[in-house]
Design a protein around this motif. Structure first.
Motif, PDB file in Angstrom:
ATOM      1  N   ALA A  21      -0.502 -10.998  12.960  1.00 10.59           N
ATOM      2  CA  ALA A  21      -1.686 -11.702  13.495  1.00 10.59           C
ATOM      3  C   ALA A  21      -2.899 -11.066  12.700  1.00 10.59           C
ATOM      4  CB  ALA A  21      -1.675 -11.409  15.092  1.00 10.59           C
ATOM      5  N   GLU A  22      -2.963 -10.086  12.306  1.00 10.66           N
ATOM      6  CA  GLU A  22      -4.062  -9.604  11.920  1.00 10.66           C
ATOM      7  C   GLU A  22      -4.237  -9.927  10.161  1.00 10.66           C
ATOM      8  OE1 GLU A  22      -7.518  -7.292  10.832  1.00 10.66           O
ATOM      9  OE2 GLU A  22      -6.622  -7.601  12.896  1.00 10.66           O
ATOM     10  N   ALA A  23      -2.916 -10.321   9.776  1.00 11.17           N
ATOM     11  CA  ALA A  23      -2.968 -10.654   8.476  1.00 11.17           C
ATOM     12  C   ALA A  23      -3.398 -12.212   8.491  1.00 11.17           C
ATOM     13  CB  ALA A  23      -1.610 -10.661   7.736  1.00 11.17           C
ATOM     14  N   LEU A  24      -2.794 -12.985   9.403  1.00  9.05           N
ATOM     15  CA  LEU A  24      -3.018 -14.544   9.514  1.00  9.05           C
ATOM     16  C   LEU A  24      -4.410 -14.721   9.858  1.00  9.05           C
ATOM     17  CD1 LEU A  24       0.211 -15.572  10.980  1.00  9.05           C
ATOM     18  CD2 LEU A  24      -0.193 -15.844   8.506  1.00  9.05           C
ATOM     19  N   LYS A  25      -4.834 -13.880  10.565  1.00 11.89           N
ATOM     20  CA  LYS A  25      -6.525 -14.097  11.017  1.00 11.89           C
ATOM     21  C   LYS A  25      -7.337 -14.229   9.839  1.00 11.89           C
ATOM     22  CE  LYS A  25      -8.875 -10.446  12.723  1.00 11.89           C
ATOM     23  NZ  LYS A  25      -9.049  -9.475  13.528  1.00 11.89           N
ATOM     24  N   ASN A  26      -7.005 -13.190   8.908  1.00 11.85           N
ATOM     25  CA  ASN A  26      -7.811 -12.996   7.710  1.00 11.85           C
ATOM     26  C   ASN A  26      -7.161 -13.871   6.547  1.00 11.85           C
ATOM     27  OD1 ASN A  26      -9.789 -10.836   8.323  1.00 11.85           O
ATOM     28  ND2 ASN A  26      -8.015  -9.991   9.111  1.00 11.85           N
ATOM     29  N   ASN A  27      -6.310 -14.580   6.710  1.00 14.43           N
ATOM     30  CA  ASN A  27      -5.611 -15.562   5.548  1.00 14.43           C
ATOM     31  C   ASN A  27      -5.110 -14.451   4.448  1.00 14.43           C
ATOM     32  OD1 ASN A  27      -6.356 -18.204   6.823  1.00 14.43           O
ATOM     33  ND2 ASN A  27      -8.385 -17.851   6.397  1.00 14.43           N
ATOM     34  N   TRP A  28      -4.772 -13.570   4.793  1.00 17.40           N
ATOM     35  CA  TRP A  28      -3.983 -12.595   3.948  1.00 17.40           C
ATOM     36  C   TRP A  28      -2.377 -12.615   3.827  1.00 17.40           C
ATOM     37  CZ3 TRP A  28      -6.811  -7.907   6.141  1.00 17.40           C
ATOM     38  CH2 TRP A  28      -8.193  -7.938   5.721  1.00 17.40           C
ATOM     39  N   ALA A  29      -1.981 -13.055   2.400  1.00 17.65           N
ATOM     40  CA  ALA A  29      -0.503 -13.260   2.331  1.00 17.65           C
ATOM     41  C   ALA A  29       0.020 -11.994   1.717  1.00 17.65           C
ATOM     42  CB  ALA A  29      -0.483 -14.298   1.164  1.00 17.65           C
ATOM     43  N   VAL A  30       0.777 -11.229   2.811  1.00 18.11           N
ATOM     44  CA  VAL A  30       1.199  -9.860   2.477  1.00 18.11           C
ATOM     45  C   VAL A  30       2.728  -9.849   2.967  1.00 18.11           C
ATOM     46  CG1 VAL A  30      -1.067  -8.825   3.026  1.00 18.11           C
ATOM     47  CG2 VAL A  30       0.483  -9.038   4.954  1.00 18.11           C
ATOM     48  N   ALA A  50       3.051 -14.402  -0.301  1.00 21.13           N
ATOM     49  CA  ALA A  50       3.011 -13.149  -0.642  1.00 21.13           C
ATOM     50  C   ALA A  50       3.764 -12.984  -1.724  1.00 21.13           C
ATOM     51  CB  ALA A  50       3.493 -12.140   0.571  1.00 21.13           C
ATOM     52  N   ALA A  51       3.313 -12.253  -2.702  1.00 19.60           N
ATOM     53  CA  ALA A  51       3.891 -12.057  -4.121  1.00 19.60           C
ATOM     54  C   ALA A  51       5.048 -11.312  -3.939  1.00 19.60           C
ATOM     55  CB  ALA A  51       3.181 -10.874  -4.979  1.00 19.60           C
ATOM     56  N   PRO A  52       6.265 -11.591  -4.546  1.00 24.63           N
ATOM     57  CA  PRO A  52       7.740 -11.116  -4.447  1.00 24.63           C
ATOM     58  C   PRO A  52       7.583  -9.651  -4.582  1.00 24.63           C
ATOM     59  CG  PRO A  52       7.914 -13.131  -5.709  1.00 24.63           C
ATOM     60  CD  PRO A  52       6.493 -12.863  -5.619  1.00 24.63           C
ATOM     61  N   LEU A  53       6.772  -9.034  -5.465  1.00 25.14           N
ATOM     62  CA  LEU A  53       6.680  -7.730  -5.861  1.00 25.14           C
ATOM     63  C   LEU A  53       6.309  -6.684  -4.416  1.00 25.14           C
ATOM     64  CD1 LEU A  53       6.962  -5.347  -7.658  1.00 25.14           C
ATOM     65  CD2 LEU A  53       4.601  -5.507  -8.262  1.00 25.14           C
ATOM     66  N   SER A  54       5.545  -7.546  -3.582  1.00 28.87           N
ATOM     67  CA  SER A  54       5.182  -7.076  -2.309  1.00 28.87           C
ATOM     68  C   SER A  54       6.248  -6.403  -1.420  1.00 28.87           C
ATOM     69  CB  SER A  54       4.145  -7.909  -1.588  1.00 28.87           C
ATOM     70  OG  SER A  54       2.989  -8.042  -2.314  1.00 28.87           O
ATOM     71  N   SER A  55       7.259  -7.133  -1.555  1.00 35.45           N
ATOM     72  CA  SER A  55       8.448  -7.104  -0.755  1.00 35.45           C
ATOM     73  C   SER A  55       9.116  -5.426  -1.318  1.00 35.45           C
ATOM     74  CB  SER A  55       9.570  -8.040  -0.777  1.00 35.45           C
ATOM     75  OG  SER A  55      10.169  -8.277  -1.846  1.00 35.45           O
ATOM     76  N   VAL A 117      -2.788  -7.431  -0.435  1.00 32.35           N
ATOM     77  CA  VAL A 117      -4.093  -7.414  -0.599  1.00 32.35           C
ATOM     78  C   VAL A 117      -4.777  -6.228  -0.956  1.00 32.35           C
ATOM     79  CG1 VAL A 117      -4.460  -9.588   0.949  1.00 32.35           C
ATOM     80  CG2 VAL A 117      -4.504  -7.240   1.846  1.00 32.35           C
ATOM     81  N   LYS A 118      -6.108  -6.101  -0.807  1.00 31.21           N
ATOM     82  CA  LYS A 118      -6.494  -4.915  -1.383  1.00 31.21           C
ATOM     83  C   LYS A 118      -6.041  -3.748  -0.420  1.00 31.21           C
ATOM     84  CE  LYS A 118     -10.978  -6.826  -2.691  1.00 31.21           C
ATOM     85  NZ  LYS A 118     -12.426  -7.151  -2.187  1.00 31.21           N
ATOM     86  N   SER A 119      -5.961  -2.529  -1.141  1.00 30.66           N
ATOM     87  CA  SER A 119      -5.533  -1.410  -0.427  1.00 30.66           C
ATOM     88  C   SER A 119      -6.014  -1.083   1.191  1.00 30.66           C
ATOM     89  CB  SER A 119      -5.159  -0.351  -1.158  1.00 30.66           C
ATOM     90  OG  SER A 119      -4.496  -0.587  -2.135  1.00 30.66           O
ATOM     91  N   ASN A 120      -7.185  -1.063   1.202  1.00 28.48           N
ATOM     92  CA  ASN A 120      -7.715  -1.036   2.525  1.00 28.48           C
ATOM     93  C   ASN A 120      -7.589  -1.982   3.293  1.00 28.48           C
ATOM     94  OD1 ASN A 120      -9.542  -2.486   0.818  1.00 28.48           O
ATOM     95  ND2 ASN A 120     -11.244  -2.135   2.699  1.00 28.48           N
ATOM     96  N   GLU A 121      -7.276  -3.211   2.881  1.00 27.39           N
ATOM     97  CA  GLU A 121      -6.764  -4.229   3.786  1.00 27.39           C
ATOM     98  C   GLU A 121      -5.594  -4.137   4.290  1.00 27.39           C
ATOM     99  OE1 GLU A 121     -10.062  -7.460   1.707  1.00 27.39           O
ATOM    100  OE2 GLU A 121      -8.094  -7.547   1.098  1.00 27.39           O
ATOM    101  N   ASP A 122      -4.636  -3.785   3.312  1.00 28.08           N
ATOM    102  CA  ASP A 122      -3.222  -3.350   3.568  1.00 28.08           C
ATOM    103  C   ASP A 122      -3.382  -2.337   4.903  1.00 28.08           C
ATOM    104  OD1 ASP A 122      -2.101  -4.860   1.374  1.00 28.08           O
ATOM    105  OD2 ASP A 122      -2.051  -3.499   0.227  1.00 28.08           O
ATOM    106  N   ALA A 123      -3.880  -1.239   4.709  1.00 25.22           N
ATOM    107  CA  ALA A 123      -3.815  -0.256   5.691  1.00 25.22           C
ATOM    108  C   ALA A 123      -4.735  -0.870   7.079  1.00 25.22           C
ATOM    109  CB  ALA A 123      -4.994   0.843   5.291  1.00 25.22           C
ATOM    110  N   GLN A 124      -5.413  -1.724   6.915  1.00 25.33           N
ATOM    111  CA  GLN A 124      -6.086  -2.615   8.196  1.00 25.33           C
ATOM    112  C   GLN A 124      -4.982  -3.196   8.989  1.00 25.33           C
ATOM    113  OE1 GLN A 124      -9.498  -4.844   7.288  1.00 25.33           O
ATOM    114  NE2 GLN A 124      -9.016  -6.368   9.060  1.00 25.33           N
TER     115      GLN A 124
END
Length: 134
Positions: A21-30, A50-55, A117-124
């Protein structure tokens, strides 16, 4: 014999839903990964786009956080601060911000790792997921 809390499947689903929900709220593909206290994968979710490498990166961030019993950012900060030898420490595959350990009653019971996404956004996103347990 010591006892400690452990993550249930219901807990994992709550964390995953709140992180999504947090990712979708911000339109972040993670990619969102949840591991137990031993770093074993319990959940892996790759959002559309989300990029395949993210998995691969998200579970590694979660594993580092769970096994170290602290946020993965601490390891990134140590390396960036000049302690380059830490790169060679076993099981520290992703010393990058975005892995957050889940603490219950003073015990690390697992971790959430996010990548995309940006590392601080990943942590968020990870922290939003963990907050669902409260």
């Amino acid at each position: 014999m010591l006892t400690k809390p452990v993550l249930s499947l219901e807990d994992v689903k709550k964390i995953a839903a709140a992180a999504e929900a947090e990712a979708l709220k911000n339109n972040w593909a993670v990619c969102i990964a949840i591991v137990d206290d031993g770093g074993h994968l319990l959940w892996l979710q790759r959002l559309d786009g989300a990029a395949p490498l993210s998995s691969h990166i998200a579970p590694a961030k979660a594993r580092v956080s769970a096994l170290g019993r602290r946020e993965s950012k601490i390891y990134e900060d140590m390396i960036n601060g000049g302690r380059h030898s830490f790169i060679g420490v076993p099981m520290v595959e992703a010393p990058l911000e975005g892995g957050v350990n889940i603490v219950v009653d003073g015990h690390t019971v697992g971790a959430v790792g996010v990548s995309g996404v940006k590392s601080n956004e990943d942590a968020q996103i990870a922290k939003a997921g963990i907050a669902a347990l409260s």
